[in-house]
Motif scaffolding. Structure first.
Motif, mmCIF file in Angstrom:
data_model
loop_
_atom_site.group_PDB
_atom_site.id
_atom_site.type_symbol
_atom_site.label_atom_id
_atom_site.label_comp_id
_atom_site.label_asym_id
_atom_site.label_seq_id
_atom_site.Cartn_x
_atom_site.Cartn_y
_atom_site.Cartn_z
ATOM 1 N N GLU A 221 0.878 -1.155 -0.243
ATOM 2 C CA GLU A 221 -0.050 0.035 -0.032
ATOM 3 C C GLU A 221 0.917 1.119 -0.028
ATOM 4 N N LYS A 222 0.360 2.457 -0.225
ATOM 5 C CA LYS A 222 0.824 3.787 -0.358
ATOM 6 C C LYS A 222 0.493 4.495 1.113
ATOM 7 N N PRO A 223 1.365 5.395 1.705
ATOM 8 C CA PRO A 223 2.714 5.332 1.136
ATOM 9 C C PRO A 223 3.467 4.318 1.274
ATOM 10 N N VAL A 224 4.512 4.166 0.415
ATOM 11 C CA VAL A 224 5.339 2.999 0.403
ATOM 12 C C VAL A 224 6.038 2.820 1.694
ATOM 13 N N THR A 225 6.281 3.757 2.318
ATOM 14 C CA THR A 225 7.317 3.583 3.561
ATOM 15 C C THR A 225 6.905 4.841 4.236
ATOM 16 N N LEU A 226 7.293 5.124 5.438
ATOM 17 C CA LEU A 226 7.515 6.207 6.373
ATOM 18 C C LEU A 226 7.962 7.600 5.736
ATOM 19 N N ASN A 227 9.017 7.224 5.166
ATOM 20 C CA ASN A 227 9.843 8.377 4.503
ATOM 21 C C ASN A 227 10.801 8.138 3.468
ATOM 22 N N VAL A 228 11.558 8.902 2.813
ATOM 23 C CA VAL A 228 12.456 8.702 1.762
ATOM 24 C C VAL A 228 13.429 7.784 2.261
ATOM 25 N N GLU A 229 14.110 7.857 3.342
ATOM 26 C CA GLU A 229 15.089 7.000 3.947
ATOM 27 C C GLU A 229 14.927 5.427 3.816
ATOM 28 N N GLN B 145 8.749 14.785 0.680
ATOM 29 C CA GLN B 145 9.548 15.193 1.742
ATOM 30 C C GLN B 145 9.817 16.671 1.379
ATOM 31 N N ASN B 146 10.037 17.013 0.049
ATOM 32 C CA ASN B 146 10.489 18.439 -0.281
ATOM 33 C C ASN B 146 9.507 19.220 0.069
ATOM 34 N N PHE B 147 8.172 18.842 -0.080
ATOM 35 C CA PHE B 147 7.166 19.790 0.123
ATOM 36 C C PHE B 147 7.317 19.944 1.675
ATOM 37 N N THR B 148 7.255 19.002 2.513
ATOM 38 C CA THR B 148 6.885 19.116 3.963
ATOM 39 C C THR B 148 8.342 19.535 4.785
ATOM 40 N N ASN B 149 9.306 19.346 4.157
ATOM 41 C CA ASN B 149 10.653 19.555 4.868
ATOM 42 C C ASN B 149 10.850 18.750 6.157
ATOM 43 N N LYS B 150 10.235 17.270 5.700
ATOM 44 C CA LYS B 150 10.336 16.539 7.012
ATOM 45 C C LYS B 150 10.702 15.029 6.446
ATOM 46 N N ALA C 86 7.689 4.938 -6.746
ATOM 47 C CA ALA C 86 7.162 5.645 -5.632
ATOM 48 C C ALA C 86 8.305 6.345 -4.733
ATOM 49 N N LEU C 87 9.500 5.787 -4.814
ATOM 50 C CA LEU C 87 10.551 6.862 -4.271
ATOM 51 C C LEU C 87 10.586 8.298 -4.673
#
Length: 325
Positions: free
Chosen positions: A97-105, A320-325, A312-313
């Motif tokens: 399912e999406k989002p694929v993971t919690l974050n980019v890392e 992440q770039n939108f939210t700066n988180k 998905a990455l």
């Protein structure tokens, strides 16, 4: 991969009752043979109601089931990386399912692991395969609005009531530790994936996120813009604390305009030199069925991957770039 895809499903919440779960049995060469949920009473009831022969309360037991050759992961994002890696390590294909993971890392870790083990993993950005969004792709590819120039997107929703805030089905989505970042992270992947599918690759993306209401830990307003390598410019606004509800996306081109919605996709309006055309679409009973059919085709070697971890990455990076988180 064998000709017959035998699915095991990890997670059996509301999202699977109609949107996805039944479709695994309706797609040719596909069957849902096992389901897992920690609550034994609830998972046994789910299996009974959906005609699933086996049920588990432990994810590893489902993954180790020799009959299961593909795993659908329908849990909150905080467990996606763990379950994906477990299934891939066991040689099982994955639909997550999406989002694929919690974050980019985490998404990068998963992408590297998929490459390392040579496994098959598809992400449930399921709007890609729906007739509504395929029509949008066709209209743009056919040049009916000329060269795309600017995209404007708004998703505005009323503030959640106190009752909603206490609802466990909603509460986890508002906890960044479980969801990655609130309602934006829950809903925007559907939109941003289609935008990326239409106009990528990306030159740069940036944004701003705020928690204005301070009623839960996650941001409730996000703005973002993307400049694609083809010089198409995207501007988006997501607000979950306003009095008016809006779900609208406008794609402006050199010769016309498309108006569409992401969460009530029944009509597309095309305006160009020929006048105004409106395309109507029936609601799908199981919104993920076209995507599941595409994934089954991919696993059977009949087509390419309908949505890869690399796709998905890209979406995770935009968020992440939108939210700066």
């Amino acid at each position: 991969m064998t000709n017959s895809i035998k699915w095991g499903m990890i997670g059996a919440g509301d999202v699977t009752e109609v949107k996805s779960g039944p479709a695994f049995k309706k797609v040719p060469h596909s069957d849902l043979v096992a389901v897992m949920r920690r609550d034994a009473v609830k998972v046994q009831d789910y299996a009974r109601r959906h005609g699933i022969r086996k049920w588990y309360t432990d994810a590893k037991q489902l993954i180790d089931d020799e009959e299961v050759n593909a795993v659908y992961i329908a849990t909150p994002p905080d467990t996606h990386l763990q379950y994906c890696m477990m299934a891939l390590q066991a040689g099982k294909a994955v639909y997550v399912e999406k989002p694929v993971t919690l974050n980019v890392e985490e998404a990068m870790r998963l992408a590297n692991y998929v490459q390392k083990v040579g496994g098959c993993l598809s992400v449930a950005h399921y709007r890609r395969e729906q007739p509504y969004f395929k029509k949008i792709v066709q209209i743009i590819d056919d040049g009916l609005i000329g060269e795309p120039l600017v995209i404007s997107l708004q998703l505005l929703k009323k503030s959640l009531t106190e009752e909603m805030l206490q609802d466990p089905k909603i509460a986890w989505r508002l906890d960044p530790a479980k969801s990655g970042g609130g309602l934006f992270h829950d809903l925007a992947p559907h939109q941003l994936d289609i935008i990326y599918r239409l106009f990528g690759p990306i030159q740069k993306s940036e944004g701003l996120a705020l928690n204005l209401g301070k009623r839960y830990p996650a941001d409730d307003v996000v703005t973002g813009r993307i400049l694609f390598e083809n010089d198409v410019l995207f501007n988006g606004l997501w607000a979950f604390n306003v009095t008016e509800e809006v779900d609208r996306c406008e794609i402006f081109g050199s010769k016309g305009k498309l108006t569409l919605s992401f969460f009530t996709p029944h009509t597309i309006e095309l305006m160009n030199g020929e006048g105004v055309q409106v395309f109507h679409f029936e609601a799908l009973k199981h919104v993920q069925q076209p995507m599941i059919e595409a994934v089954v085709g991919y696993l059977r070697g009949e087509r390419g991957n309908p949505c890869s971890i690399d796709d998905a990455l890209e979406v995770a990076t935009i968020m992440q770039n939108f939210t700066n988180k």
